[in-house]
Design an enzyme around this catalytic site. Structure first.
Site, PDB file in Angstrom:
ATOM      1  N   GLN A  68       0.827  -1.220   0.000  1.00 34.04           N
ATOM      2  CA  GLN A  68       0.000   0.000   0.000  1.00 34.04           C
ATOM      3  C   GLN A  68       0.859   1.267   0.000  1.00 34.04           C
ATOM      4  OE1 GLN A  68      -3.070   0.612  -0.615  1.00 34.04           O
ATOM      5  NE2 GLN A  68      -3.469  -1.567  -0.890  1.00 34.04           N
ATOM      6  N   SER A  69       2.034   1.196  -0.575  1.00 33.15           N
ATOM      7  CA  SER A  69       2.934   2.347  -0.579  1.00 33.15           C
ATOM      8  C   SER A  69       2.341   3.537  -1.345  1.00 33.15           C
ATOM      9  CB  SER A  69       4.258   1.940  -1.229  1.00 33.15           C
ATOM     10  OG  SER A  69       5.033   3.079  -1.526  1.00 33.15           O
TER      11      SER A  69
END
Ligand SMILES: *Cc1c(COP(=O)(O)O)cnc(C)c1O
Length: 321
Positions: A68-69
């Site tokens: 989920q960067s």
């Protein structure tokens, strides 16, 4: 000096909030509004990093981060925008369904490589091989480290501090708060504080790692920026004000007090994220009396898309109870 690309919507607004807490008011620098697809703090760093890539004749960007960067998503967005090839190496197994930031990575047509957690710890070897392979195929790959946090990326937050300096002065801001995830934002803000001759303390709330880890990393980023700019910043160890104790169970793992403050602020119309700004905002409020500030400026560094990827927020939502 690097002339930045124009990728972010700037300047971002600063909003004043009153009546939320009984004992203090606060201001928020809305860096979650640096754009839609590219929203958050990373795009300010990417304006400099991708300018450097362009100067190097690169049109293939490799970066890395969590599934989920926000940083990977913002980088892949910029690549799509510039017509470059984007590659991100992410930590963990490929999920069945892409959500949040990962969904956008796919939509931006990024090449996403999933590395199991154990292998991700040694991602440098994997990435070095990847870079070699791309070179053999005639590409000129440009590597951006985790969070875009290096001496070039930090330039974006020297500029951001410059953008806020007059406001900080005029409104007598007595503390600045930001999240520390890979350290580049904090390092930039600290250098910006000197560049703009501000006396205000800048606090960084850790969302990962330890104060010792980040003290060393922030100093090393500052050292790199000093080389890029060919100037010195007279930053002392005591200027680096890191706040620990708000990570909770771990990086990217939300906890009850954090979720409660995300809900509380959402009712005022402001969305904080579960990985960075929720923890940092909670840390700021919780440390108020100990640190003795009364008129803080909180840097909202973004993270909107991970709100849609965290089951903690979905399953605990009031309407699902
Ligand atoms: C990356 C990130 C941060 C942390 O910034 P660093 O420069 O990596 O320390 C804070 N907030 C959000 C939303 C982020 O994506």
């Amino acid at each position: 000096m690097i002339t930045p690309l124009k990728l972010a919507s700037k300047p971002t607004p600063i909003e004043f909030y009153t009546g939320v807490f009984p004992d203090f008011d606060f201001h928020i620098k809305r860096d979650d509004l640096t754009g839609l697809e590219g929203s958050g703090n990373k795009i300010r760093k990417l304006e400099y990093l991708l300018a450097d890539a362009e100067n190097n004749g690169s049109d293939l960007i490799i970066t890395c981060g969590g599934i989920q960067s926000n940083h990977c998503r913002a980088t892949m967005y910029c690549c799509a925008k510039l017509g470059w090839q984007g590659v991100c190496v992410v930590k963990g197994e490929k999920p069945k369904i892409a959500e949040g930031n990962l969904l956008l990575d796919f939509l931006f047509n990024a090449q996403v490589e999933f590395l199991p957690t154990a292998q991700y710890l040694h991602k440098e070897d994997y990435i070095a091989e990847m870079i070699d392979d791309f070179k053999k195929k005639g590409h000129k790959p440009y590597f951006i480290p985790t969070g875009g946090s290096n001496g070039i990326g930090a330039l974006g937050y020297i500029f951001a501090m410059d953008e806020m300096a007059a406001y900080i002065d005029r409104h007598k801001i007595d503390a600045v708060f930001c999240a520390v995830g890979s350290g580049g934002t904090y390092a930039g803000l600290l250098m910006g504080k000197y560049q703009s001759s501000l006396a205000v303390p800048v606090y960084g709330v850790l969302v990962d790692e330890t104060p010792a880890f980040f003290e060393a990393k922030i100093k090393s980023i500052i050292g790199e920026t000093e080389k890029v700019l060919e100037r010195k910043f007279p930053i002392r160890d005591t200027d680096i004000k890191l706040i620990d104790g708000y990570i909770g169970p771990g990086y990217g793992v939300p906890y009850d007090e954090e979720i409660a403050i995300i809900r509380q602020m959402a009712r005022k119309g402001l969305i904080l994220d579960p990985v960075y700004t929720g923890k940092t905002f909670f840390g700021m409020v919780d440390k108020k009396s100990e640190l003795g500030f009364s008129n803080p400026l909180f840097i909202h560094t973004g993270g909107i898309f991970s709100v849609f990827a965290y089951p903690e927020l979905k399953t605990q939502a009031d309407f699902l109870k």
